[in-house]
Design a protein around this motif. Sequence first.
Motif, PDB file in Angstrom:
ATOM      1  N   THR A 196      38.884 130.229 -18.049  1.00 54.43           N
ATOM      2  CA  THR A 196      38.914 128.530 -18.231  1.00 54.43           C
ATOM      3  C   THR A 196      40.351 128.472 -18.677  1.00 54.43           C
ATOM      4  O   THR A 196      41.055 127.596 -18.292  1.00 54.43           O
ATOM      5  N   GLU A 246      24.888 128.014 -14.272  1.00 55.19           N
ATOM      6  CA  GLU A 246      25.466 126.835 -14.495  1.00 55.19           C
ATOM      7  C   GLU A 246      25.738 126.419 -16.162  1.00 55.19           C
ATOM      8  O   GLU A 246      26.748 125.990 -16.587  1.00 55.19           O
ATOM      9  N   HIS A 247      24.695 126.941 -16.977  1.00 53.72           N
ATOM     10  CA  HIS A 247      24.722 126.689 -18.300  1.00 53.72           C
ATOM     11  C   HIS A 247      26.022 127.276 -18.825  1.00 53.72           C
ATOM     12  O   HIS A 247      26.776 126.943 -19.710  1.00 53.72           O
ATOM     13  N   LEU A 260      28.529 128.129 -17.288  1.00 53.12           N
ATOM     14  CA  LEU A 260      29.987 127.550 -17.195  1.00 53.12           C
ATOM     15  C   LEU A 260      30.352 126.295 -17.786  1.00 53.12           C
ATOM     16  O   LEU A 260      31.377 126.191 -18.323  1.00 53.12           O
ATOM     17  N   ARG A 261      29.244 125.478 -17.965  1.00 51.78           N
ATOM     18  CA  ARG A 261      29.313 124.338 -18.830  1.00 51.78           C
ATOM     19  C   ARG A 261      29.733 124.695 -20.532  1.00 51.78           C
ATOM     20  O   ARG A 261      30.557 123.916 -20.913  1.00 51.78           O
ATOM     21  N   GLU A 262      29.074 125.726 -20.764  1.00 49.43           N
ATOM     22  CA  GLU A 262      29.412 126.116 -22.084  1.00 49.43           C
ATOM     23  C   GLU A 262      30.964 126.387 -22.349  1.00 49.43           C
ATOM     24  O   GLU A 262      31.423 126.321 -23.366  1.00 49.43           O
ATOM     25  N   LEU A 308      33.541 123.911 -18.374  1.00 55.40           N
ATOM     26  CA  LEU A 308      34.084 123.535 -17.067  1.00 55.40           C
ATOM     27  C   LEU A 308      32.911 122.471 -16.618  1.00 55.40           C
ATOM     28  O   LEU A 308      31.830 122.373 -16.969  1.00 55.40           O
ATOM     29  N   THR A 309      33.359 121.573 -15.701  1.00 57.72           N
ATOM     30  CA  THR A 309      32.524 120.891 -14.915  1.00 57.72           C
ATOM     31  C   THR A 309      31.967 121.386 -13.613  1.00 57.72           C
ATOM     32  O   THR A 309      32.732 121.953 -12.926  1.00 57.72           O
ATOM     33  N   VAL A 310      30.689 121.561 -13.587  1.00 60.38           N
ATOM     34  CA  VAL A 310      30.241 122.669 -12.581  1.00 60.38           C
ATOM     35  C   VAL A 310      30.059 121.629 -11.281  1.00 60.38           C
ATOM     36  O   VAL A 310      29.084 120.639 -11.043  1.00 60.38           O
ATOM     37  N   GLU A 311      30.855 121.816 -10.216  1.00 56.69           N
ATOM     38  CA  GLU A 311      30.929 121.138  -8.993  1.00 56.69           C
ATOM     39  C   GLU A 311      30.145 121.575  -7.899  1.00 56.69           C
ATOM     40  O   GLU A 311      29.417 121.012  -7.159  1.00 56.69           O
ATOM     41  N   GLY A 339      33.711 125.858 -11.031  1.00 53.69           N
ATOM     42  CA  GLY A 339      33.794 125.075 -12.145  1.00 53.69           C
ATOM     43  C   GLY A 339      35.139 124.353 -12.382  1.00 53.69           C
ATOM     44  O   GLY A 339      36.166 124.849 -11.795  1.00 53.69           O
TER      45      GLY A 339
END
Length: 238
Positions: free
Chosen positions: A111, A172-173, A175-177, A180-183, A234
């Motif tokens: 990221t 997803e989890h 990536l968010r941590e 990132l905003t998961v698209e 993300g």
Amino acid sequence: MYRVLESELAEARRRRDGTPEVLDVGGGSGVWAVPLASAGCAVTVVDPSPNALATLQRRAADAGVAERIRALQGDTEALEVVGPPDGADLVLGHGLLEFVDDVPASLRALTAAAAPGGAVSVLVVNRYAAVLQRALAGRVSEALRLFRDVDGRLEGSAGDTLQRRFDSDVLEHVLREAGLTVETVRGQGVLSDLVPGSVLESTAGAADALAELEIAAAARSPLREVATRLHALGRVPS
Ligand SMILES: C[S@@+](CC[C@H](N)C(=O)[O-])C[C@H]1O[C@@H](n2cnc3c(N)ncnc32)[C@H](O)[C@@H]1O
């Protein structure tokens, strides 16, 4: 997935008014890097394996894109030093998170290596597909062990080189941590890896129908949840 990456690169071309910068972490022998360089991207590949990097350089030369690929020996910890100075438009971690020691730290590094507003593309092996494929092949005890294992791996099996497999929620989890905003989270190989080649060869129109079905099923639960691999994109905050 290819469409998702193509549209990401088209957007990067507009934003940068020129060549998109791609950072391919764990890019290995260039399965992604060479086609992306052929599509006009400047690609930096970071990988710890000298053998993989040598193959990458040969492939790049054969494809006539050697000048658009930088091959660097290193790992996720080296990205701060070796990544493009302004950040990459697109950072790839394809087939990477199954091997690293620390998933959150690796994703944070990916990221941080992306430009503001850029994207991180992650492709991982799906734990449930691995269970299904073993069960269908008659390796039912292995399928059960894999299903029960917390990391979705065959603990103690010399044949299992992965440290973990993922499902879409966990993907997803993490990536968010990492901020990132998961698209998107899409399946890759939802049905095409299950349909025998002989069926496609012997049935008129089956290959085209399967290709269409594959695209439609990639984003639709529950079919997505049994895809061989899961792809997520993300977005890095602007
Ligand atoms: C399964 S291959 C994937 C290659 C390519 N990205 C693809 O999708 O075909 C995994 C690659 O990750 C590399 N790798 C393993 N640990 C790594 C790490 N900590 N940092 C960067 N790359 C790593 C390996 O050397 C190998 O080339």
